[in-house]
Structure formats: structure tokens, C-alpha cells
Design a protein around this motif. Structure first.
Motif, PDB file in Angstrom:
ATOM      1  N   PRO A 358     -35.256 -97.017  35.647  1.00  0.00           N
ATOM      2  CA  PRO A 358     -35.597 -97.310  34.249  1.00  0.00           C
ATOM      3  C   PRO A 358     -36.594 -98.459  34.146  1.00  0.00           C
ATOM      4  O   PRO A 358     -36.779 -99.222  35.097  1.00  0.00           O
ATOM      5  CB  PRO A 358     -34.252 -97.689  33.619  1.00  0.00           C
ATOM      6  N   GLU A 359     -37.213 -98.562  32.986  1.00  0.00           N
ATOM      7  CA  GLU A 359     -38.197 -99.628  32.749  1.00  0.00           C
ATOM      8  C   GLU A 359     -37.589-101.005  32.972  1.00  0.00           C
ATOM      9  O   GLU A 359     -38.233-101.907  33.478  1.00  0.00           O
ATOM     10  CB  GLU A 359     -38.725 -99.551  31.306  1.00  0.00           C
ATOM     11  N   ASP A 360     -36.341-101.154  32.546  1.00  0.00           N
ATOM     12  CA  ASP A 360     -35.655-102.447  32.690  1.00  0.00           C
ATOM     13  C   ASP A 360     -34.330-102.247  33.428  1.00  0.00           C
ATOM     14  O   ASP A 360     -33.277-102.094  32.800  1.00  0.00           O
ATOM     15  CB  ASP A 360     -35.415-103.069  31.312  1.00  0.00           C
ATOM     16  N   PRO A 361     -34.376-102.236  34.774  1.00  0.00           N
ATOM     17  CA  PRO A 361     -33.138-101.968  35.529  1.00  0.00           C
ATOM     18  C   PRO A 361     -32.089-103.064  35.401  1.00  0.00           C
ATOM     19  O   PRO A 361     -30.918-102.846  35.701  1.00  0.00           O
ATOM     20  CB  PRO A 361     -33.628-101.841  36.976  1.00  0.00           C
ATOM     21  N   VAL A 362     -32.490-104.268  34.950  1.00  0.00           N
ATOM     22  CA  VAL A 362     -31.533-105.382  34.821  1.00  0.00           C
ATOM     23  C   VAL A 362     -30.627-105.179  33.605  1.00  0.00           C
ATOM     24  O   VAL A 362     -29.411-105.379  33.666  1.00  0.00           O
ATOM     25  CB  VAL A 362     -32.280-106.731  34.723  1.00  0.00           C
ATOM     26  N   ARG A 363     -31.216-104.757  32.480  1.00  0.00           N
ATOM     27  CA  ARG A 363     -30.444-104.625  31.226  1.00  0.00           C
ATOM     28  C   ARG A 363     -29.892-103.210  31.011  1.00  0.00           C
ATOM     29  O   ARG A 363     -29.229-102.950  30.020  1.00  0.00           O
ATOM     30  CB  ARG A 363     -31.330-105.002  30.033  1.00  0.00           C
ATOM     31  N   TYR A 364     -30.178-102.312  31.928  1.00  0.00           N
ATOM     32  CA  TYR A 364     -29.849-100.894  31.708  1.00  0.00           C
ATOM     33  C   TYR A 364     -28.349-100.678  31.507  1.00  0.00           C
ATOM     34  O   TYR A 364     -27.928 -99.948  30.606  1.00  0.00           O
ATOM     35  CB  TYR A 364     -30.348-100.061  32.900  1.00  0.00           C
ATOM     36  N   ALA A 365     -27.523-101.312  32.346  1.00  0.00           N
ATOM     37  CA  ALA A 365     -26.064-101.142  32.223  1.00  0.00           C
ATOM     38  C   ALA A 365     -25.570-101.700  30.889  1.00  0.00           C
ATOM     39  O   ALA A 365     -24.678-101.128  30.252  1.00  0.00           O
ATOM     40  CB  ALA A 365     -25.350-101.833  33.386  1.00  0.00           C
ATOM     41  N   TRP A 366     -26.163-102.814  30.422  1.00  0.00           N
ATOM     42  CA  TRP A 366     -25.752-103.396  29.128  1.00  0.00           C
ATOM     43  C   TRP A 366     -25.991-102.394  28.009  1.00  0.00           C
ATOM     44  O   TRP A 366     -25.144-102.214  27.127  1.00  0.00           O
ATOM     45  CB  TRP A 366     -26.513-104.691  28.842  1.00  0.00           C
ATOM     46  N   HIS A 367     -27.142-101.720  28.059  1.00  0.00           N
ATOM     47  CA  HIS A 367     -27.435-100.720  27.020  1.00  0.00           C
ATOM     48  C   HIS A 367     -26.411 -99.586  27.056  1.00  0.00           C
ATOM     49  O   HIS A 367     -26.044 -99.036  26.014  1.00  0.00           O
ATOM     50  CB  HIS A 367     -28.860-100.174  27.189  1.00  0.00           C
ATOM     51  N   GLY A 368     -25.934 -99.260  28.273  1.00  0.00           N
ATOM     52  CA  GLY A 368     -24.852 -98.275  28.390  1.00  0.00           C
ATOM     53  C   GLY A 368     -23.579 -98.777  27.721  1.00  0.00           C
ATOM     54  O   GLY A 368     -22.871 -98.015  27.046  1.00  0.00           O
ATOM     55  N   GLY A 369     -23.292-100.073  27.893  1.00  0.00           N
ATOM     56  CA  GLY A 369     -22.131-100.685  27.242  1.00  0.00           C
ATOM     57  C   GLY A 369     -22.242-100.638  25.730  1.00  0.00           C
ATOM     58  O   GLY A 369     -21.257-100.416  25.016  1.00  0.00           O
ATOM     59  N   ARG A 370     -23.466-100.843  25.253  1.00  0.00           N
ATOM     60  CA  ARG A 370     -23.693-100.769  23.802  1.00  0.00           C
ATOM     61  C   ARG A 370     -23.419 -99.346  23.287  1.00  0.00           C
ATOM     62  O   ARG A 370     -22.811 -99.159  22.236  1.00  0.00           O
ATOM     63  CB  ARG A 370     -25.135-101.183  23.489  1.00  0.00           C
ATOM     64  N   GLU A 371     -23.867 -98.353  24.063  1.00  0.00           N
ATOM     65  CA  GLU A 371     -23.630 -96.947  23.675  1.00  0.00           C
ATOM     66  C   GLU A 371     -22.124 -96.637  23.654  1.00  0.00           C
ATOM     67  O   GLU A 371     -21.637 -95.943  22.770  1.00  0.00           O
ATOM     68  CB  GLU A 371     -24.340 -95.988  24.644  1.00  0.00           C
ATOM     69  N   VAL A 372     -21.402 -97.164  24.661  1.00  0.00           N
ATOM     70  CA  VAL A 372     -19.939 -96.952  24.714  1.00  0.00           C
ATOM     71  C   VAL A 372     -19.284 -97.593  23.483  1.00  0.00           C
ATOM     72  O   VAL A 372     -18.443 -96.980  22.812  1.00  0.00           O
ATOM     73  CB  VAL A 372     -19.331 -97.561  26.003  1.00  0.00           C
TER      74      VAL A 372
END
Length: 399
Positions: A358-372
């Protein structure tokens, strides 16, 4: 609590990515306490380090040791900073939180985290997961096709600070016996670069902060390591790779930079410089050959191939088509082509290999948390304060 936004905390060993689920982007906060020689009386927590005038010989007090959360006093200090007006501007009290933990986390660490969140911070409820799970959830949400979490087959490569994890998902669930860990991450790379520069040029063993910046600015992954090492036999190739890195003096130069020949900056001649050549690619090479520094383990491509062998053969095709790479050390230029080339040689010829970064591999998991946290059935995942008061730490194990 109804109406209060959920807090999402991707609690990494190097940085914590944190924010409300209603926000578009998280704050990225160093997950440690730092002390500087220039200001001995003060400890800098999280982003307070931006206020420090001189970050030479910065001393880190880390909450994580070898990838696991062991120093709870430090972690509480950082969390107190994060959940304050100076941090994200709200407290944890009576809110739900989505929080990450390492793969295969120790039972005692899980218990301590549960106790701290419910007893100290008085959260309303928590959903504990791993960064790989959140990355997989975000990958499903992002995908153009109508994939659901229940039908997802993918491999998450999480190149973290202490470890690199290979985590396969088959039909939306982690294949526990196929998870692989390599004991090399961003921390090992920075330490190796410190040793190389100290041995060849000048002593920077106390300069983790500066050397980490050098690593981020100059390092890349060589597509063919053996060929790249021939740089010393050819003057033309040496000129292409060799750079001079201007070190910060913390008065005129706050952050180091690569010197551009023929375009000097003011007072550049007075600055201290470090010449760098093969260090630029031998350091990230550890991700592919940990044995270079005496770690008796295989590199990422071999670990992926080994993880694949522990997954059902029916899923192999889809797994190799959906390899998602997250984590800070995945950002080295050349990382993807090299990984694809090495992996291609290790898996059957009739299976295609596709890597996604992804464009931002550092914040990618956080965005997944936001979706959850914003999904309609989020309440089903939550371990509430009532659950905690009734079942304590044991209730979480049966969920």
C-alpha cells in the motif's frame, strides 16, 4: 458507550498509530520515552521529541523488549501522553478501544494489558487483535472485487521493528501453524548500520536516532546482491552508488541529508560528512539473508515459501496472488522487485506471484482498525467491562 467514537490504537514497538475511528488519519507517536544529553532534566514522551533542540546521543527507554510489551511503566507513561489534550485530545474512560498486540503474544502480557485498560483507564470495552488481522480486514475493504473476510485467502508480510512476521489467512482465518517469524526488523537494520559506520568511519554507536534517519534516507534493496557487490571493481558503478551524507549539527542542520555534488548548501564545507557506498544495500539485505549477521534463520522469501507449505494446497494459487506487505521497513526502494524475484524462484512455475504494497504501509493496519470499529457488527467483537467484571481475564480466552 453509545455515541462516543471508538479509539483505534495500533500499538507498535517503534511507533503507536492512534486516533478516533471518526478521523481520516491517525497520529504516529514514538512508543517510547527519550532523553537527550542537551536537556538532562527533561524526559521527552512521544511527539514531545519535536521540541528537543539537539537530538544527538538520544537515549531510548522502550516499552517493548524483543517485540513484546514488557515495560509497563514506560507504556503507561506513553499512553498517558497519547490519551491527553497534548495527544489525541480525549481520554479512554468509558470508550471502546481497538488495540493490537504481537503475534503469539504471551498469556501474561495479554492479562496485564487487559487489567491496565479496564482498571487504570476504565475503558467501556476492548477488541484485541493483531496488526496482520487489521491489515487483512482493510485489504478486503479496499479490494475492487466482492471479496468478503470469510472468503479471503492472502499472506500478510509485516516487516516490523523487532520482527518480520509472515501470516497466511485461509478463508479469513489465520493459519496458526503456518505463521513464521524472522528475528530481523527495523531495529536490527539500524543497529547493523551503526556498527558499519562506527567501524569504517566515525563512532556513532550512541546515535540511534541519527543513524535511523540515515537508513531511511540512503538505503535500498539490491535486486541482485552479488552483482551489486561488484561496485568496488568498477569506478563508474561506484560513482553511481557512493554518496556523502551530511550529518546534522543541530544548529544550522536539524536533519542530515545527502550531499548533491555541484549544488552545495550554505556552510556545507564546515559540516561533518559520512561517505557511504555498499552500506546502502548491505543493510537491507539482512531481510533476505539474516545469516549475514549470524542469525541462523532464512530470509523473507524462504519464510513465505515455508509458510505456504503449511497451508492447504487448494489455497496456494490465491495466497500467492494476494501477498500484502505492511510495516515501516517495507518502504525501501527495490524491496518489492527483489522479493518477487526471489519468491518466484521458490514456488511452482504454474502459480503466479503478485505482491501488493500500500501507499502507506505504516498506517495501513490502523485504517483496518478504523474499518472494524465502524462496521455494523462491531459490538459483537467487544469484550465489555461487564464481561471483565464477571469473567475476568479468563473470559477473553473463550471468545
Amino acid at each position: 458507550m453509545a455515541g462516543m467514537a471508538v479509539i483505534v490504537l495500533d500499538n507498535g514497538a517503534y511507533t503507536a498509530k492512534v486516533g478516533l475511528a471518526t478521523q481520516d488519519e491517525p497520529q504516529v507517536v514514538p512508543n517510547c520515552i527519550m532523553k537527550a544529553k542537551s536537556e538532562r532534566r527533561r524526559a521527552f514522551v512521544g511527539n514531545q521529541i519535536d521540541e528537543c533542540r539537539d537530538t544527538s546521543a538520544l537515549f531510548y527507554i522502550l516499552a517493548f523488549q524483543r517485540g513484546y510489551l514488557l515495560n509497563w511503566d514506560t507504556q503507561k507513561t506513553v499512553w498517558d501522553y497519547i490519551f491527553s489534550k497534548e495527544g489525541i485530545g480525549c481520554t479512554l474512560e468509558n470508550r471502546n478501544i481497538v488495540i493490537t498486540e504481537p503475534q503469539m503474544n504471551f498469556q501474561s502480557v495479554q492479562e496485564a494489558m487487559l487489567e491496565m485498560l479496564f482498571e487504570e483507564y476504565r475503558v467501556a470495552g476492548m477488541y484485541k487483535t493483531t496488526a496482520a488481522d487489521l491489515a487483512a480486514f482493510n485489504y478486503v475493504t479496499d479490494s475492487e472485487e466482492r471479496t468478503t473476510m470469510q472468503s479471503l485467502n492472502c499472506i500478510i508480510i509485516d516487516v516490523g521493528y523487532s520482527f518480520t512476521h509472515i501470516v497466511p489467512f485461509v478463508l479469513g482465518r489465520r493459519v496458526l501453524e503456518a505463521i513464521r517469524r524472522i528475528d530481523v526488523g527495523g531495529k536490527a537494520l539500524t543497529n547493523h548500520l551503526k556498527e558499519l559506520i562506527s567501524y569504517r568511519h566515525l563512532n556513532v554507536m550512541d546515535e540511534s536516532h541519527v543513524v535511523n534517519q540515515i537508513k531511511e534516507d540512503v538505503c535500498f534493496v539490491a535486486e541482485d546482491f552479488k552483482d551489486a557487490m561488484s561496485v568496488h571493481h568498477c569506478e563508474k558503478r561506484r560513482k553511481e552508488i557512493a554518496v556523502e551524507y551530511v550529518l546534522p549539527d543541530f544548529t544550522t542542520v536539524k536533519r542530515g541529508y545527502i550531499r548533491v555534488p555541484g549544488h552545495p548548501r550554505p556552510d556545507e564545507d564546515q559540516q561533518q560528512m559520512v561517505p557511504l557506498c555498499n552500506e546502502r544495500f548491505t543493510v537491507p539485505e539482512l531481510l533476505f539473508n539474516p545469516s549475514d549477521i549470524g542469525i541462523p534463520q532464512v530470509g523473507i522469501p524462504e519464510a513465505v515459501a515455508d509458510a505456504l507449505r503449511s497451508c492447504p494446497w487448494q489455497a496456494h494459487r490465491e495466497l500467492l496472488l494476494n501477498i500484502l506487505i505492511v510495516g515501516g521497513s517495507a518502504q525501501f526502494p527495490g524491496f518489492l522487485p527483489r522479493l518477487k524475484r526471489d519468491l518466484r524462484a521458490l514456488v511452482p512455475d504454474d502459480l503466479e506471484v503478485s505482491l501488493i504494497c500500500p501507499e502507506d504501509p505504516v498506517r495501513y493496519a490502523w485504517h483496518g482498525g478504523r474499518e472494524v470499529a465502524t462496521s455494523p457488527n462491531f459490538d459483537e467483537f467487544i469484550y465489555t467491562r461487564d464481561d471483565y467484571e464477571e469473567f475476568g481475564i479468563h473470559g477473553l480466552q473463550h471468545r
